[in-house]
Write a protein that holds these residues in place. Structure first.
Motif, PDB file in Angstrom:
ATOM      1  N   TYR A  82     -63.686  33.175 -56.761  1.00 58.51           N
ATOM      2  CA  TYR A  82     -64.661  33.842 -57.729  1.00 58.51           C
ATOM      3  C   TYR A  82     -63.627  33.904 -59.008  1.00 58.51           C
ATOM      4  CZ  TYR A  82     -68.499  34.524 -54.627  1.00 58.51           C
ATOM      5  OH  TYR A  82     -69.498  34.426 -53.668  1.00 58.51           O
ATOM      6  N   ILE A  83     -62.586  34.495 -58.739  1.00 56.03           N
ATOM      7  CA  ILE A  83     -61.524  35.314 -59.844  1.00 56.03           C
ATOM      8  C   ILE A  83     -60.809  33.853 -60.506  1.00 56.03           C
ATOM      9  CG2 ILE A  83     -59.515  36.128 -60.232  1.00 56.03           C
ATOM     10  CD1 ILE A  83     -60.193  38.373 -58.124  1.00 56.03           C
ATOM     11  N   TYR A  84     -60.634  32.850 -59.549  1.00 52.89           N
ATOM     12  CA  TYR A  84     -59.811  31.536 -60.114  1.00 52.89           C
ATOM     13  C   TYR A  84     -60.877  30.851 -60.967  1.00 52.89           C
ATOM     14  CZ  TYR A  84     -57.382  27.242 -60.393  1.00 52.89           C
ATOM     15  OH  TYR A  84     -56.563  26.110 -60.671  1.00 52.89           O
ATOM     16  N   PHE A  85     -61.964  30.631 -60.465  1.00 50.61           N
ATOM     17  CA  PHE A  85     -63.020  29.842 -61.540  1.00 50.61           C
ATOM     18  C   PHE A  85     -63.712  30.703 -62.322  1.00 50.61           C
ATOM     19  CE2 PHE A  85     -62.558  27.111 -57.662  1.00 50.61           C
ATOM     20  CZ  PHE A  85     -62.536  25.731 -58.297  1.00 50.61           C
ATOM     21  N   GLY A  86     -64.149  31.824 -62.206  1.00 50.57           N
ATOM     22  CA  GLY A  86     -64.576  32.813 -63.197  1.00 50.57           C
ATOM     23  C   GLY A  86     -63.501  32.955 -64.450  1.00 50.57           C
ATOM     24  N   SER A  87     -62.196  32.901 -63.962  1.00 51.55           N
ATOM     25  CA  SER A  87     -61.182  32.734 -65.188  1.00 51.55           C
ATOM     26  C   SER A  87     -61.144  31.920 -65.964  1.00 51.55           C
ATOM     27  CB  SER A  87     -59.660  33.505 -64.509  1.00 51.55           C
ATOM     28  OG  SER A  87     -59.933  34.757 -63.961  1.00 51.55           O
ATOM     29  N   LEU A  88     -60.944  30.836 -65.285  1.00 52.35           N
ATOM     30  CA  LEU A  88     -61.133  29.367 -65.696  1.00 52.35           C
ATOM     31  C   LEU A  88     -62.290  29.210 -66.714  1.00 52.35           C
ATOM     32  CD1 LEU A  88     -60.158  26.454 -66.111  1.00 52.35           C
ATOM     33  CD2 LEU A  88     -61.514  25.930 -64.007  1.00 52.35           C
ATOM     34  N   ILE A  89     -63.258  29.567 -66.498  1.00 56.28           N
ATOM     35  CA  ILE A  89     -64.470  29.355 -67.277  1.00 56.28           C
ATOM     36  C   ILE A  89     -64.483  30.417 -68.325  1.00 56.28           C
ATOM     37  CG2 ILE A  89     -67.005  29.646 -67.365  1.00 56.28           C
ATOM     38  CD1 ILE A  89     -67.088  28.837 -64.453  1.00 56.28           C
ATOM     39  N   TYR A 171     -59.949  40.404 -64.828  1.00 62.47           N
ATOM     40  CA  TYR A 171     -59.929  41.995 -65.088  1.00 62.47           C
ATOM     41  C   TYR A 171     -61.306  42.426 -64.608  1.00 62.47           C
ATOM     42  CZ  TYR A 171     -60.054  46.535 -67.565  1.00 62.47           C
ATOM     43  OH  TYR A 171     -60.153  47.755 -67.869  1.00 62.47           O
ATOM     44  N   ILE A 172     -62.549  41.663 -65.305  1.00 60.08           N
ATOM     45  CA  ILE A 172     -63.859  42.279 -65.165  1.00 60.08           C
ATOM     46  C   ILE A 172     -64.443  41.993 -63.509  1.00 60.08           C
ATOM     47  CG2 ILE A 172     -66.200  41.520 -65.418  1.00 60.08           C
ATOM     48  CD1 ILE A 172     -65.475  41.241 -68.594  1.00 60.08           C
ATOM     49  N   ILE A 173     -64.009  40.793 -63.155  1.00 59.76           N
ATOM     50  CA  ILE A 173     -64.426  40.179 -61.635  1.00 59.76           C
ATOM     51  C   ILE A 173     -63.846  41.191 -60.593  1.00 59.76           C
ATOM     52  CG2 ILE A 173     -64.510  38.467 -60.048  1.00 59.76           C
ATOM     53  CD1 ILE A 173     -64.269  36.382 -62.311  1.00 59.76           C
ATOM     54  N   THR A 174     -62.625  41.649 -60.950  1.00 59.97           N
ATOM     55  CA  THR A 174     -61.839  42.497 -59.874  1.00 59.97           C
ATOM     56  C   THR A 174     -62.407  43.812 -59.874  1.00 59.97           C
ATOM     57  OG1 THR A 174     -59.707  41.300 -60.235  1.00 59.97           O
ATOM     58  CG2 THR A 174     -59.473  43.317 -59.312  1.00 59.97           C
ATOM     59  N   LEU A 175     -62.716  44.386 -61.227  1.00 58.75           N
ATOM     60  CA  LEU A 175     -63.391  45.826 -61.443  1.00 58.75           C
ATOM     61  C   LEU A 175     -64.417  45.672 -60.830  1.00 58.75           C
ATOM     62  CD1 LEU A 175     -61.679  46.941 -64.878  1.00 58.75           C
ATOM     63  CD2 LEU A 175     -61.159  47.500 -62.409  1.00 58.75           C
ATOM     64  N   SER A 176     -65.460  44.529 -60.998  1.00 57.34           N
ATOM     65  CA  SER A 176     -66.792  44.631 -60.465  1.00 57.34           C
ATOM     66  C   SER A 176     -66.733  44.585 -58.955  1.00 57.34           C
ATOM     67  CB  SER A 176     -67.503  43.301 -60.738  1.00 57.34           C
ATOM     68  OG  SER A 176     -66.902  42.056 -60.291  1.00 57.34           O
ATOM     69  N   LYS A 177     -65.496  43.972 -58.180  1.00 56.94           N
ATOM     70  CA  LYS A 177     -65.489  44.180 -56.862  1.00 56.94           C
ATOM     71  C   LYS A 177     -65.056  45.535 -56.462  1.00 56.94           C
ATOM     72  CE  LYS A 177     -65.155  42.660 -52.772  1.00 56.94           C
ATOM     73  NZ  LYS A 177     -66.139  42.565 -51.652  1.00 56.94           N
ATOM     74  N   ILE A 178     -64.067  45.878 -57.175  1.00 57.23           N
ATOM     75  CA  ILE A 178     -63.468  47.324 -56.651  1.00 57.23           C
ATOM     76  C   ILE A 178     -63.557  48.498 -57.637  1.00 57.23           C
ATOM     77  CG2 ILE A 178     -61.719  48.456 -55.592  1.00 57.23           C
ATOM     78  CD1 ILE A 178     -60.699  45.901 -54.671  1.00 57.23           C
ATOM     79  N   PRO A 179     -64.792  48.853 -58.247  1.00 54.47           N
ATOM     80  CA  PRO A 179     -64.940  49.732 -59.413  1.00 54.47           C
ATOM     81  C   PRO A 179     -64.105  51.014 -59.291  1.00 54.47           C
ATOM     82  CG  PRO A 179     -66.915  49.713 -58.230  1.00 54.47           C
ATOM     83  CD  PRO A 179     -65.939  48.572 -57.701  1.00 54.47           C
ATOM     84  N   GLN A 180     -63.710  51.588 -58.121  1.00 55.00           N
ATOM     85  CA  GLN A 180     -63.174  52.954 -57.805  1.00 55.00           C
ATOM     86  C   GLN A 180     -61.593  52.689 -58.426  1.00 55.00           C
ATOM     87  OE1 GLN A 180     -64.543  50.824 -55.582  1.00 55.00           O
ATOM     88  NE2 GLN A 180     -63.126  50.880 -53.612  1.00 55.00           N
ATOM     89  N   GLU A 185     -56.701  53.908 -60.465  1.00 61.08           N
ATOM     90  CA  GLU A 185     -55.646  53.322 -61.345  1.00 61.08           C
ATOM     91  C   GLU A 185     -55.996  53.476 -62.654  1.00 61.08           C
ATOM     92  OE1 GLU A 185     -52.848  52.708 -60.000  1.00 61.08           O
ATOM     93  OE2 GLU A 185     -53.263  52.983 -57.766  1.00 61.08           O
ATOM     94  N   PRO A 186     -56.213  54.688 -63.328  1.00 62.26           N
ATOM     95  CA  PRO A 186     -56.652  54.665 -64.622  1.00 62.26           C
ATOM     96  C   PRO A 186     -55.625  54.090 -65.478  1.00 62.26           C
ATOM     97  CG  PRO A 186     -56.106  56.774 -63.977  1.00 62.26           C
ATOM     98  CD  PRO A 186     -55.981  56.115 -62.766  1.00 62.26           C
ATOM     99  N   VAL A 187     -54.168  54.316 -65.532  1.00 62.06           N
ATOM    100  CA  VAL A 187     -53.377  53.971 -66.397  1.00 62.06           C
ATOM    101  C   VAL A 187     -53.214  52.552 -66.329  1.00 62.06           C
ATOM    102  CG1 VAL A 187     -50.904  53.756 -66.949  1.00 62.06           C
ATOM    103  CG2 VAL A 187     -51.834  55.958 -66.106  1.00 62.06           C
ATOM    104  N   THR A 188     -53.210  51.670 -65.419  1.00 62.46           N
ATOM    105  CA  THR A 188     -53.330  50.054 -65.321  1.00 62.46           C
ATOM    106  C   THR A 188     -54.540  49.789 -66.071  1.00 62.46           C
ATOM    107  OG1 THR A 188     -51.937  50.125 -63.272  1.00 62.46           O
ATOM    108  CG2 THR A 188     -53.280  48.268 -63.829  1.00 62.46           C
ATOM    109  N   VAL A 189     -55.915  50.327 -65.638  1.00 62.90           N
ATOM    110  CA  VAL A 189     -57.049  49.928 -66.192  1.00 62.90           C
ATOM    111  C   VAL A 189     -57.082  50.109 -67.613  1.00 62.90           C
ATOM    112  CG1 VAL A 189     -59.463  50.174 -66.050  1.00 62.90           C
ATOM    113  CG2 VAL A 189     -58.332  50.082 -63.830  1.00 62.90           C
ATOM    114  N   GLY A 190     -56.650  51.209 -68.124  1.00 62.18           N
ATOM    115  CA  GLY A 190     -56.672  51.519 -69.439  1.00 62.18           C
ATOM    116  C   GLY A 190     -55.678  50.499 -70.276  1.00 62.18           C
ATOM    117  N   ALA A 191     -54.570  50.545 -69.789  1.00 61.86           N
ATOM    118  CA  ALA A 191     -53.514  49.652 -70.771  1.00 61.86           C
ATOM    119  C   ALA A 191     -53.760  48.112 -70.556  1.00 61.86           C
ATOM    120  CB  ALA A 191     -52.303  49.447 -69.543  1.00 61.86           C
ATOM    121  N   LEU A 192     -54.780  47.599 -69.596  1.00 59.11           N
ATOM    122  CA  LEU A 192     -55.088  46.087 -69.953  1.00 59.11           C
ATOM    123  C   LEU A 192     -56.504  46.215 -70.595  1.00 59.11           C
ATOM    124  CD1 LEU A 192     -54.703  44.769 -66.242  1.00 59.11           C
ATOM    125  CD2 LEU A 192     -53.061  44.800 -68.332  1.00 59.11           C
ATOM    126  N   LEU A 193     -57.352  47.220 -70.784  1.00 57.68           N
ATOM    127  CA  LEU A 193     -58.257  47.201 -71.512  1.00 57.68           C
ATOM    128  C   LEU A 193     -58.125  47.344 -73.225  1.00 57.68           C
ATOM    129  CD1 LEU A 193     -61.615  47.232 -71.934  1.00 57.68           C
ATOM    130  CD2 LEU A 193     -61.287  50.024 -71.719  1.00 57.68           C
TER     131      LEU A 193
END
Length: 208
Positions: A82-89, A171-180, A185-193
């Motif tokens: 999902y991540i590979y092809f989703g990111s490609l698209i 970023y989006i597909i991973t967070l949709s799978k593990i929103p917690q 990991e707020p620093v990582t999520v925030g830094a990439l956002l």
């Protein structure tokens, strides 16, 4: 090595080998704005399996080889796909959006998909260090800012927009799978956002 990952690498190698040695094949399946606008949307996917030369191919496949296992281990092989092809698209759709008025714009490569896998790994592995000493979130933050700079400068043939779009996809597909991860990991999520927000702000202000 996981059989799905191995198969993906083999497909990339075989298709790229064919394309490097067959110009007609290369042109038929590359990302090309004019052709996509004419109805050949399949190029959004097929172009991700073409590479301009063996160095380009080797770099992408080695990077995929090293980072994909983090995603497969933490999620599963289906979500890795999902991540590979989703990111490609996502990478190619963002490229289409930014270059939609450039009829002759062309691009190829798995870089968007691979970048999405890297950013997924950064989110999933908080102790991941790039080059042995750079925290993953620092690398991701700096890489995305560099991509924005590359989009503005337009001084090379690197697909900075596709890389950025791929990163957004991962970023989006991973967070949709593990929103917690947003709370764990707020620093990582925030830094990439932050760079994502910066990009679309600059685009809205016509600064790109």
């Amino acid at each position: 090595m996981n059989i799905i990952l191995l198969s993906l690498i083999v497909i990339n190698v075989l298709v790229s080998y064919k394309a490097i040695n067959d110009t007609y094949f290369f042109r038929k399946y590359e990302f090309h704005i004019g052709s996509i606008k004419s109805g050949e949307q399949l190029r959004i996917i097929t172009s991700g399996f073409l590479h301009v030369d063996f160095q380009h191919l080797l770099f992408n496949m080695l990077t995929l080889y090293f980072f994909a296992p983090y995603v497969i281990y933490n999620l599963n092989v289906l979500y890795f796909l999902y991540i590979y092809f989703g990111s490609l698209i996502a990478g190619n759709l963002l490229t289409f959006y930014f270059h939609k008025n450039e009829y002759s714009y062309r691009a190829v490569g798995a870089s968007g998909a691979v970048t999405g896998v890297i950013f997924s790994a950064i989110l999933l592995e908080p102790n991941l260090y790039m080059y042995g000493f750079i925290p993953g979130y620092v690398f991701g933050f700096a890489y995305m800012l560099f991509s924005i700079y590359g989009m503005k400068a337009k001084r090379d043939n690197i697909g900075h927009v596709a890389h950025f779009g791929g990163a957004i996809g991962g970023y989006i597909i991973t967070l949709s799978k593990i929103p917690q991860l947003i709370t764990t990991e707020p620093v990582t999520v925030g830094a990439l956002l932050i760079p994502i927000v910066v990009l679309f702000f600059l685009q809205k202000m016509n600064k790109l």
